[in-house]
Design a protein around this motif. Structure first.
Motif, PDB file in Angstrom:
ATOM      1  N   LEU A  77       0.803  -1.222   0.000  1.00 28.99           N
ATOM      2  CA  LEU A  77       0.000   0.000   0.000  1.00 28.99           C
ATOM      3  C   LEU A  77       0.838   1.275   0.000  1.00 28.99           C
ATOM      4  CD1 LEU A  77      -2.895  -0.872   2.474  1.00 28.99           C
ATOM      5  CD2 LEU A  77      -3.126  -0.267   0.060  1.00 28.99           C
ATOM      6  N   ALA A  78       2.107   1.177   0.408  1.00 27.52           N
ATOM      7  CA  ALA A  78       2.918   2.388   0.529  1.00 27.52           C
ATOM      8  C   ALA A  78       4.375   2.078   0.207  1.00 27.52           C
ATOM      9  CB  ALA A  78       2.802   2.974   1.935  1.00 27.52           C
ATOM     10  N   ILE A  79       5.040   3.035  -0.432  1.00 34.80           N
ATOM     11  CA  ILE A  79       6.440   2.872  -0.828  1.00 34.80           C
ATOM     12  C   ILE A  79       7.355   2.744   0.388  1.00 34.80           C
ATOM     13  CG2 ILE A  79       6.985   5.344  -0.917  1.00 34.80           C
ATOM     14  CD1 ILE A  79       8.081   2.737  -3.535  1.00 34.80           C
ATOM     15  N   ARG A 118       4.437 -10.690  10.647  1.00 30.69           N
ATOM     16  CA  ARG A 118       3.875  -9.504   9.996  1.00 30.69           C
ATOM     17  C   ARG A 118       2.931  -8.767  10.949  1.00 30.69           C
ATOM     18  NH1 ARG A 118       4.790  -9.506   4.343  1.00 30.69           N
ATOM     19  NH2 ARG A 118       6.401 -11.069   3.956  1.00 30.69           N
ATOM     20  N   THR A 119       2.897  -7.459  10.800  1.00 31.07           N
ATOM     21  CA  THR A 119       1.967  -6.640  11.579  1.00 31.07           C
ATOM     22  C   THR A 119       1.289  -5.638  10.649  1.00 31.07           C
ATOM     23  OG1 THR A 119       3.409  -4.749  12.088  1.00 31.07           O
ATOM     24  CG2 THR A 119       3.662  -6.706  13.470  1.00 31.07           C
ATOM     25  N   ALA A 120       0.385  -4.834  11.218  1.00 27.10           N
ATOM     26  CA  ALA A 120      -0.195  -3.722  10.473  1.00 27.10           C
ATOM     27  C   ALA A 120       0.916  -2.800   9.981  1.00 27.10           C
ATOM     28  CB  ALA A 120      -1.164  -2.947  11.361  1.00 27.10           C
ATOM     29  N   ALA A 121       0.640  -2.086   8.885  1.00 23.78           N
ATOM     30  CA  ALA A 121       1.658  -1.244   8.251  1.00 23.78           C
ATOM     31  C   ALA A 121       1.052   0.107   7.863  1.00 23.78           C
ATOM     32  CB  ALA A 121       2.229  -1.947   7.022  1.00 23.78           C
ATOM     33  N   PRO A 122       0.905   1.028   8.822  1.00 17.93           N
ATOM     34  CA  PRO A 122       0.249   2.306   8.519  1.00 17.93           C
ATOM     35  C   PRO A 122       1.193   3.328   7.886  1.00 17.93           C
ATOM     36  CG  PRO A 122       0.834   2.226  10.830  1.00 17.93           C
ATOM     37  CD  PRO A 122       1.221   0.891  10.255  1.00 17.93           C
ATOM     38  N   SER A 123       0.696   4.011   6.884  1.00 15.47           N
ATOM     39  CA  SER A 123       1.385   5.155   6.294  1.00 15.47           C
ATOM     40  C   SER A 123       0.462   6.356   6.408  1.00 15.47           C
ATOM     41  CB  SER A 123       1.697   4.894   4.812  1.00 15.47           C
ATOM     42  OG  SER A 123       1.968   6.107   4.138  1.00 15.47           O
ATOM     43  N   ASP A 124       0.955   7.443   6.984  1.00 19.94           N
ATOM     44  CA  ASP A 124       0.121   8.641   7.143  1.00 19.94           C
ATOM     45  C   ASP A 124      -0.481   9.082   5.818  1.00 19.94           C
ATOM     46  OD1 ASP A 124       1.217   8.463   9.681  1.00 19.94           O
ATOM     47  OD2 ASP A 124       1.498  10.618   9.880  1.00 19.94           O
ATOM     48  N   PHE A 125       0.305   8.996   4.749  1.00 19.10           N
ATOM     49  CA  PHE A 125      -0.152   9.517   3.463  1.00 19.10           C
ATOM     50  C   PHE A 125      -1.180   8.616   2.793  1.00 19.10           C
ATOM     51  CE2 PHE A 125       4.138  11.611   3.637  1.00 19.10           C
ATOM     52  CZ  PHE A 125       3.636  12.881   3.853  1.00 19.10           C
ATOM     53  N   ILE A 126      -1.277   7.370   3.231  1.00 19.91           N
ATOM     54  CA  ILE A 126      -2.251   6.437   2.667  1.00 19.91           C
ATOM     55  C   ILE A 126      -3.430   6.233   3.620  1.00 19.91           C
ATOM     56  CG2 ILE A 126      -2.621   4.089   1.824  1.00 19.91           C
ATOM     57  CD1 ILE A 126      -0.826   5.808   0.010  1.00 19.91           C
ATOM     58  N   HIS A 127      -3.144   5.978   4.879  1.00 16.32           N
ATOM     59  CA  HIS A 127      -4.183   5.553   5.805  1.00 16.32           C
ATOM     60  C   HIS A 127      -4.900   6.706   6.494  1.00 16.32           C
ATOM     61  CE1 HIS A 127      -1.805   1.883   5.249  1.00 16.32           C
ATOM     62  NE2 HIS A 127      -2.926   1.242   5.510  1.00 16.32           N
ATOM     63  N   SER A 128      -4.488   7.939   6.252  1.00 10.10           N
ATOM     64  CA  SER A 128      -5.215   9.067   6.834  1.00 10.10           C
ATOM     65  C   SER A 128      -6.439   9.446   6.009  1.00 10.10           C
ATOM     66  CB  SER A 128      -4.300  10.284   6.990  1.00 10.10           C
ATOM     67  OG  SER A 128      -3.795  10.699   5.739  1.00 10.10           O
ATOM     68  N   ALA A 129      -6.659   8.757   4.888  1.00  9.05           N
ATOM     69  CA  ALA A 129      -7.830   9.064   4.060  1.00  9.05           C
ATOM     70  C   ALA A 129      -9.127   8.688   4.764  1.00  9.05           C
ATOM     71  CB  ALA A 129      -7.727   8.321   2.723  1.00  9.05           C
ATOM     72  N   SER A 181      12.653   6.311  -4.775  1.00  6.70           N
ATOM     73  CA  SER A 181      13.077   4.995  -4.279  1.00  6.70           C
ATOM     74  C   SER A 181      12.197   4.616  -3.102  1.00  6.70           C
ATOM     75  CB  SER A 181      14.545   5.032  -3.831  1.00  6.70           C
ATOM     76  OG  SER A 181      14.669   5.597  -2.534  1.00  6.70           O
ATOM     77  N   PRO A 182      12.253   3.346  -2.670  1.00  9.06           N
ATOM     78  CA  PRO A 182      11.550   2.981  -1.439  1.00  9.06           C
ATOM     79  C   PRO A 182      12.127   3.717  -0.236  1.00  9.06           C
ATOM     80  CG  PRO A 182      12.187   1.024  -2.692  1.00  9.06           C
ATOM     81  CD  PRO A 182      12.902   2.187  -3.308  1.00  9.06           C
ATOM     82  N   GLY A 183      11.397   3.646   0.868  1.00  6.08           N
ATOM     83  CA  GLY A 183      11.866   4.250   2.108  1.00  6.08           C
ATOM     84  C   GLY A 183      10.900   5.287   2.638  1.00  6.08           C
ATOM     85  N   VAL A 184      11.223   5.831   3.789  1.00  4.27           N
ATOM     86  CA  VAL A 184      10.361   6.814   4.446  1.00  4.27           C
ATOM     87  C   VAL A 184      10.645   8.211   3.905  1.00  4.27           C
ATOM     88  CG1 VAL A 184      10.289   5.396   6.518  1.00  4.27           C
ATOM     89  CG2 VAL A 184      11.959   7.256   6.377  1.00  4.27           C
ATOM     90  N   CYS A 185       9.812   9.160   4.295  1.00  2.00           N
ATOM     91  CA  CYS A 185       9.966  10.559   3.879  1.00  2.00           C
ATOM     92  C   CYS A 185      11.398  11.039   4.129  1.00  2.00           C
ATOM     93  CB  CYS A 185       9.013  11.455   4.653  1.00  2.00           C
ATOM     94  SG  CYS A 185       7.302  10.939   4.622  1.00  2.00           S
TER      95      CYS A 185
END
Length: 565
Positions: free
Chosen positions: A53-55, A82-93, A197-201
């Protein structure tokens, strides 16, 4: 480092031969291809938040494989979890961003269920986007089994028309576009080129802030944060962590041996020295709470904010790039340059004290300033109190001390972010106003809604220097324009002072006095409070409903369930 030789202590994961647990586990694991010898080894969970869901998470499977092979080579038995994988830019919708903070605690509980339920011996946590590192740290503190972190790196950013652009610029640009300040074509071009590239902000947002905090706490190997996700150094770090965790299990080196008051002091001072994210405050407090350490992290931020200068300011707070910080020594360089302000007695997963780890080390560039020549001697994060925030609130100033530090204006009140943004667009919000966005707190959200879109809309409307914001919601760890007071505690829900304001009440924000106050008498506040109906639970269903009922106070880090007083 412990002198206990390898293989000399019993592992909790090894059950008595012939017992029920031994028999059913052997049946399961033999079917997975494991041998009886494999099953006697230290059993290590590799905590992975891989997601398509997120880069931020797209490269983690590759890192997990490197870690697992290294664990095997060192004599351990890895199990990927594995666990949940939240990204602010995806899951804040969804739900106006209210899933973001609660997912931190979902990660913690995911880990507890799988690692504690299976009685594994240790963990390697792959720290990536904003909530994964904090959630994993909380689990490590709660379970207190040997744990080491792998910092999984930041993304490469791009350019548009020769100008740097990254995901933070896109986030801010969307607010500008909503107010008509930039074109759709420009915003589209920015979003097309921001991530390479992959990775965080790539800015000093919550992810890179927490990566540096993890190292400052001693929970990752020295010299590993921040790190390029596109480079080989990160994979080498992952392999080294896989080897080290097996030794940590035999040494019985546990998180609570490391997460001492000295460790939290080093983490808090690193945040100030880096002009890092305000979200580190609640995350560090949550870790301290889960560790049952008794450490008052909020008190530390209040105590140290005037003592620790800014030694490196990465975009968007300053002009340095995250690459320059990494090349200049990263978190290790910050701790070295903090000199006497750093607690050398703090321990590390490396098995040594911070003083031992820093002995003979010199930062390779001058990106990180020495204490004698800081970028700024004023705090980048300011903790404030007042009759609107008797418990605490937070202002992220960064280096912006060239603007008004004391403002007074009438309250313009909104209960929903979209209504507030519409108020900015239609002219309801005017220069000199103080916008109050409330009802976004832990229980009022529930789940602590995001207020940053409002802040960016105000900036996009050209009002950033003239309109202030006070909110019980959370803010971006990256870019907070204007004078913004966030995470006001107690929250409006349940009778907090923010919920007692009426339109037109005069509010004063005074940065230097560390105050945020309403010009309303205590008697009037009490009268308004008495007229409020009793707070009711929301009609929210599912995970947010569970969170609403279980979340604890902000001054304990907003953890779930009972906490020690």
């Amino acid at each position: 480092m412990s002198d206990t030789p390898k293989n000399s202590r019993a592992l909790r994961s090894n059950f008595g031969i012939g017992s029920s647990f031994w028999a059913v586990r052997r049946a399961q694991w033999r079917a997975l291809g494991l041998s009886d010898d494999d099953m006697t080894r230290p059993k290590i969970a590799v905590i992975n938040t891989s997601s398509e869901l997120a880069i931020c998470f797209s490269h983690l499977d590759h890192i997990a494989e490197r870690v697992k092979q290294s664990i095997r080579d060192a004599g351990g038995l890895p199990f990927e979890v594995r666990t949940a994988a939240p990204s602010d830019f995806i899951h804040s919708a969804g739900s106006a961003g209210r899933y973001i903070l609660p997912t931190r605690d979902l990660i913690t509980n995911d880990i507890e269920v799988q690692v504690e339920g299976a009685q594994l011996d240790g963990m390697v946590c792959l720290a990536s986007c904003d909530k994964t590192g904090p959630g994993q740290l909380m689990a490590a503190a709660r379970l207190n089994i040997p744990t080491i972190f792998v910092i999984c790196g930041y993304q490469d950013s791009g350019e548009v028309d020769g100008q740097h652009v990254d995901i933070e610029d896109v986030f801010l640009g969307a607010g500008h576009h909503a107010m008509g300040a930039i074109s759709l074509d420009r915003l589209t071009a920015m979003s097309e080129n921001a991530i390479r590239s992959p990775g965080v902000c790539s800015g000093m947002g919550t992810a890179n802030s927490m990566h540096s905090v993890i190292e400052a706490l001693g929970m990752s190997l020295p010299g590993t944060a921040p790190v390029r996700a596109s480079g080989t150094k990160m994979l080498d770090n992952a392999a080294e962590a896989g080897r080290r965790i097996v030794d940590m299990v035999w040494e019985d080196l546990r998180p609570r041996d490391i997460l001492t008051e000295a460790a939290f002091e080093n983490a808090v001072k690193t945040v100030f020295a880096l002009s890092a994210s305000i979200n580190t405050v609640k995350h560090l407090q949550a870790v301290a709470t889960e560790a049952q350490s008794g450490v008052d992290v909020y008190g530390m931020y209040e105590r140290f904010m005037d003592d620790v200068p800014v030694l490196c300011a990465v975009r968007p707070s300053g002009t340095s790039s995250i690459e320059e910080l990494e090349d200049g020594g990263g978190a290790r360089g910050i701790l070295k340059q903090l000199g006497p302000l750093a607690r050398g007695d703090a321990r590390s997963v490396a098995g040594k004290s911070l003083a031992e780890l820093l002995e003979g080390y010199t930062p390779p560039t001058d990106t990180i300033r020495p204490l004698s020549d800081p970028i700024s001697d004023r705090p980048a994060i300011v903790m404030v109190r007042g009759n609107l925030a008797p418990d605490m609130a937070i202002i992220k100033l960064g280096l912006r001390y060239d603007r008004k530090l004391k403002v007074t204006g009438p309250a313009v009140i909104f209960e929903q972010p979209n209504d507030a943004i519409e108020g900015v667009r239609t002219g309801k919000v005017k220069a000199g106003d103080v916008v109050v966005l409330r009802g976004l707190g832990l229980k009022g959200g529930p789940g602590m809604g995001m207020a940053s879109r409002l802040v960016f809309a105000i900036e996009g409307a050209g009002l950033g220097a003239d309109v202030s914001v006070v909110t019980d919601g959370q803010l971006s760890g990256l870019v907070n324009k204007g004078l913004v007071v966030g995470e006001v505690s107690p929250e409006a829900h349940g009778g907090g002072p923010l919920g007692l304001l009426v339109e037109g009440d005069m509010i004063t924000i005074d940065v230097l006095a560390r105050r945020v106050d309403a010009d309303v008498s205590p008697e009037e506040m009490a009268r308004r409070a008495a007229a409020l109906p009793a707070p009711a639970l929301s009609d929210q269903r599912g995970w947010l409903s569970i969170y609403e009922r279980a979340v604890g106070p902000m001054d304990k880090g907003a953890t779930l369930g009972p906490v020690d007083s």
